[in-house]
Design a protein around this motif. Structure first.
Motif, PDB file in Angstrom:
ATOM      1  N   VAL A  28      31.191  44.200  39.158  1.00 18.69           N
ATOM      2  CA  VAL A  28      32.065  43.091  38.777  1.00 18.69           C
ATOM      3  C   VAL A  28      33.516  43.559  38.658  1.00 18.69           C
ATOM      4  O   VAL A  28      34.445  42.857  39.074  1.00 18.69           O
ATOM      5  CB  VAL A  28      31.581  42.462  37.459  1.00 18.69           C
ATOM      6  N   GLY A  29      33.714  44.761  38.095  1.00 16.30           N
ATOM      7  CA  GLY A  29      35.069  45.300  37.999  1.00 16.30           C
ATOM      8  C   GLY A  29      35.699  45.484  39.364  1.00 16.30           C
ATOM      9  O   GLY A  29      36.903  45.217  39.552  1.00 16.30           O
ATOM     10  N   PHE A  30      34.903  45.956  40.334  1.00 11.65           N
ATOM     11  CA  PHE A  30      35.421  46.131  41.697  1.00 11.65           C
ATOM     12  C   PHE A  30      35.878  44.798  42.286  1.00 11.65           C
ATOM     13  O   PHE A  30      36.981  44.697  42.841  1.00 11.65           O
ATOM     14  CB  PHE A  30      34.337  46.754  42.580  1.00 11.65           C
ATOM     15  N   TRP A  31      35.055  43.757  42.132  1.00  7.61           N
ATOM     16  CA  TRP A  31      35.427  42.470  42.723  1.00  7.61           C
ATOM     17  C   TRP A  31      36.575  41.810  41.966  1.00  7.61           C
ATOM     18  O   TRP A  31      37.396  41.104  42.576  1.00  7.61           O
ATOM     19  CB  TRP A  31      34.216  41.549  42.776  1.00  7.61           C
ATOM     20  N   LEU A  32      36.660  42.023  40.666  1.00  6.76           N
ATOM     21  CA  LEU A  32      37.823  41.515  39.934  1.00  6.76           C
ATOM     22  C   LEU A  32      39.103  42.188  40.418  1.00  6.76           C
ATOM     23  O   LEU A  32      40.156  41.544  40.542  1.00  6.76           O
ATOM     24  CB  LEU A  32      37.639  41.733  38.427  1.00  6.76           C
ATOM     25  N   LEU A  33      39.013  43.488  40.687  1.00  6.86           N
ATOM     26  CA  LEU A  33      40.172  44.200  41.230  1.00  6.86           C
ATOM     27  C   LEU A  33      40.542  43.651  42.593  1.00  6.86           C
ATOM     28  O   LEU A  33      41.736  43.477  42.904  1.00  6.86           O
ATOM     29  CB  LEU A  33      39.859  45.693  41.311  1.00  6.86           C
ATOM     30  N   MET A  34      39.534  43.347  43.417  1.00 11.51           N
ATOM     31  CA  MET A  34      39.814  42.783  44.744  1.00 11.51           C
ATOM     32  C   MET A  34      40.422  41.386  44.625  1.00 11.51           C
ATOM     33  O   MET A  34      41.262  40.990  45.444  1.00 11.51           O
ATOM     34  CB  MET A  34      38.530  42.721  45.569  1.00 11.51           C
ATOM     35  N   ALA A  35      40.000  40.627  43.607  1.00 12.61           N
ATOM     36  CA  ALA A  35      40.581  39.300  43.410  1.00 12.61           C
ATOM     37  C   ALA A  35      42.057  39.387  43.045  1.00 12.61           C
ATOM     38  O   ALA A  35      42.852  38.514  43.398  1.00 12.61           O
ATOM     39  CB  ALA A  35      39.808  38.547  42.331  1.00 12.61           C
ATOM     40  N   ALA A  37      44.116  42.324  43.651  1.00 12.52           N
ATOM     41  CA  ALA A  37      44.919  43.120  44.591  1.00 12.52           C
ATOM     42  C   ALA A  37      44.482  42.978  46.039  1.00 12.52           C
ATOM     43  O   ALA A  37      45.101  43.562  46.919  1.00 12.52           O
ATOM     44  CB  ALA A  37      44.842  44.601  44.191  1.00 12.52           C
ATOM     45  N   GLY A  38      43.402  42.212  46.297  1.00  7.46           N
ATOM     46  CA  GLY A  38      42.873  42.106  47.657  1.00  7.46           C
ATOM     47  C   GLY A  38      43.895  41.691  48.703  1.00  7.46           C
ATOM     48  O   GLY A  38      44.005  42.338  49.759  1.00  7.46           O
ATOM     49  N   PRO A  39      44.673  40.620  48.476  1.00  3.12           N
ATOM     50  CA  PRO A  39      45.646  40.210  49.501  1.00  3.12           C
ATOM     51  C   PRO A  39      46.677  41.278  49.831  1.00  3.12           C
ATOM     52  O   PRO A  39      47.170  41.335  50.967  1.00  3.12           O
ATOM     53  CB  PRO A  39      46.314  38.980  48.860  1.00  3.12           C
ATOM     54  N   ILE A  73      37.816  40.346  59.796  1.00  2.00           N
ATOM     55  CA  ILE A  73      36.948  39.846  58.728  1.00  2.00           C
ATOM     56  C   ILE A  73      37.273  40.508  57.389  1.00  2.00           C
ATOM     57  O   ILE A  73      37.254  39.853  56.334  1.00  2.00           O
ATOM     58  CB  ILE A  73      35.473  40.060  59.086  1.00  2.00           C
ATOM     59  N   LEU A  74      37.572  41.810  57.402  1.00  4.75           N
ATOM     60  CA  LEU A  74      37.905  42.493  56.152  1.00  4.75           C
ATOM     61  C   LEU A  74      39.120  41.850  55.497  1.00  4.75           C
ATOM     62  O   LEU A  74      39.131  41.610  54.281  1.00  4.75           O
ATOM     63  CB  LEU A  74      38.150  43.976  56.409  1.00  4.75           C
ATOM     64  N   SER A  75      40.137  41.552  56.290  1.00  2.71           N
ATOM     65  CA  SER A  75      41.338  40.922  55.743  1.00  2.71           C
ATOM     66  C   SER A  75      41.033  39.525  55.225  1.00  2.71           C
ATOM     67  O   SER A  75      41.513  39.123  54.150  1.00  2.71           O
ATOM     68  CB  SER A  75      42.429  40.855  56.816  1.00  2.71           C
ATOM     69  N   GLY A  80      40.225  35.979  50.674  1.00  2.66           N
ATOM     70  CA  GLY A  80      39.395  34.928  50.098  1.00  2.66           C
ATOM     71  C   GLY A  80      38.898  35.228  48.700  1.00  2.66           C
ATOM     72  O   GLY A  80      38.451  34.324  47.990  1.00  2.66           O
ATOM     73  N   ALA A  81      38.989  36.496  48.282  1.00  2.11           N
ATOM     74  CA  ALA A  81      38.497  36.875  46.952  1.00  2.11           C
ATOM     75  C   ALA A  81      39.183  36.110  45.816  1.00  2.11           C
ATOM     76  O   ALA A  81      38.507  35.667  44.871  1.00  2.11           O
ATOM     77  CB  ALA A  81      38.631  38.385  46.752  1.00  2.11           C
TER      78      ALA A  81
END
Length: 283
Positions: A28-35, A37-39, A73-75, A80-81
């Motif tokens: 969950v921490g990883f996906w929150l970070l992606m949400a 900093a992902g863009p 797709i990665l981008s 989208g996160a």
């Protein structure tokens, strides 16, 4: 420690501590970070046409392949996160916030106010969430603010029922009766005496609501009624690339796996709460 001595309580508690909770926090921490900093971490823009090959294979240049228009797709996944996680998290916070406050008010007040709030929430919870979402989108169109309000409103009654049930039990405890005898105001009793003693079930319910909201918003996007182009969340990534499942499976599997790992991570954290409560009762 001498041979034959029993391990201390602290050592036994550490030995029993589930790894699943730590794994869930990591996911969950990883996906929150992606949400968050992902863009900025994405190698390409969300809608940049980077390849002439549609549904391109996985490669060093495109780690998750390309989609039906030749976009990375990665981008797209990283861009989208914030929509999948951010909108779901905001909607869950609103649903639980209003649900808990209404539950506290109903449990503390009792009488006709409790009955009126409870019957209203019962009427709302009788409407299936997906039917309610479809009615809202058909009536007002699809937009991010509408999706947020719709999801929060759909899951508020469930949060209210949990909060009220717990608050009613806490209201009967001795320390609450002492606070009443001291002449404390009702807001003090609700938010200082009662709320801190119901945090664990409220947080557990929050995790479950978050999973439900993620799945609801992803289902709406899969039906084409969620986040609209040129923006995209993970559900819409699955929908727009589903026709290329045979030749570019990664374009469909990557966002599907992202949704699955996020929900599994949250469930692992919730399960660790239950295991910790059971250990505390045993000790």
């Amino acid at each position: 420690m001498a041979f034959g001595d029993k391990p201390s309580k602290v050592v036994r508690r550490r030995a029993k501590r589930p790894i699943s909770g730590a794994l869930g926090l990591l996911i969950v921490g990883f996906w929150l970070l992606m949400a968050l900093a992902g863009p900025w971490l994405a190698p390409h823009g969300a809608n940049a046409l980077v390849s002439f090959e549609v549904f391109g294979p996985i490669s060093l240049e495109y780690p998750l392949g390309t989609d039906f228009l030749g976009r990375d797709i990665l981008s797209r996944l990283l861009h989208g996160a914030p929509y999948t996680i951010g909108v779901a998290l905001a909607a869950t916070i609103l649903a639980c916030l209003f649900g808990v406050v209404l539950g506290l008010v109903a449990a503390a007040s009792g009488g006709w106010l409790d009955a009126a709030i409870s019957r209203t929430q019962d009427a709302l919870i009788a409407i299936p969430n997906k039917i309610f979402a479809l009615i809202m989108v058909a009536s007002f169109g699809s937009s991010v603010p509408l999706l947020l309000v719709m999801a929060a409103f759909a899951y508020m009654p469930g949060s209210y029922r949990i909060a009220r049930a717990v608050a009613v039990n806490v209201m009967t405890m001795d320390f609450v009766q002492v606070a009443r005898a001291r002449g404390e105001a009702m807001p003090y009793i609700m938010f200082i005496e009662v709320l801190p003693n119901m945090l664990r079930p409220v947080l557990t319910d929050f995790g479950l609501r978050f999973v439900y909201v993620v799945l609801l918003l992803s289902a709406m996007s899969f039906l084409g009624l969620g986040v609209q182009p040129p923006d995209a969340d993970w559900g819409s990534l699955v929908r727009e690339n589903i026709q290329g499942l045979g030749e570019g499976a990664s374009a469909v599997l990557a966002p599907a796996i992202a949704i699955a790992t996020l929900t599994v991570g949250v469930n692992l954290i919730i399960d660790s709460f239950g295991a910790r409560a059971k250990r505390e009762m045993e000790n």
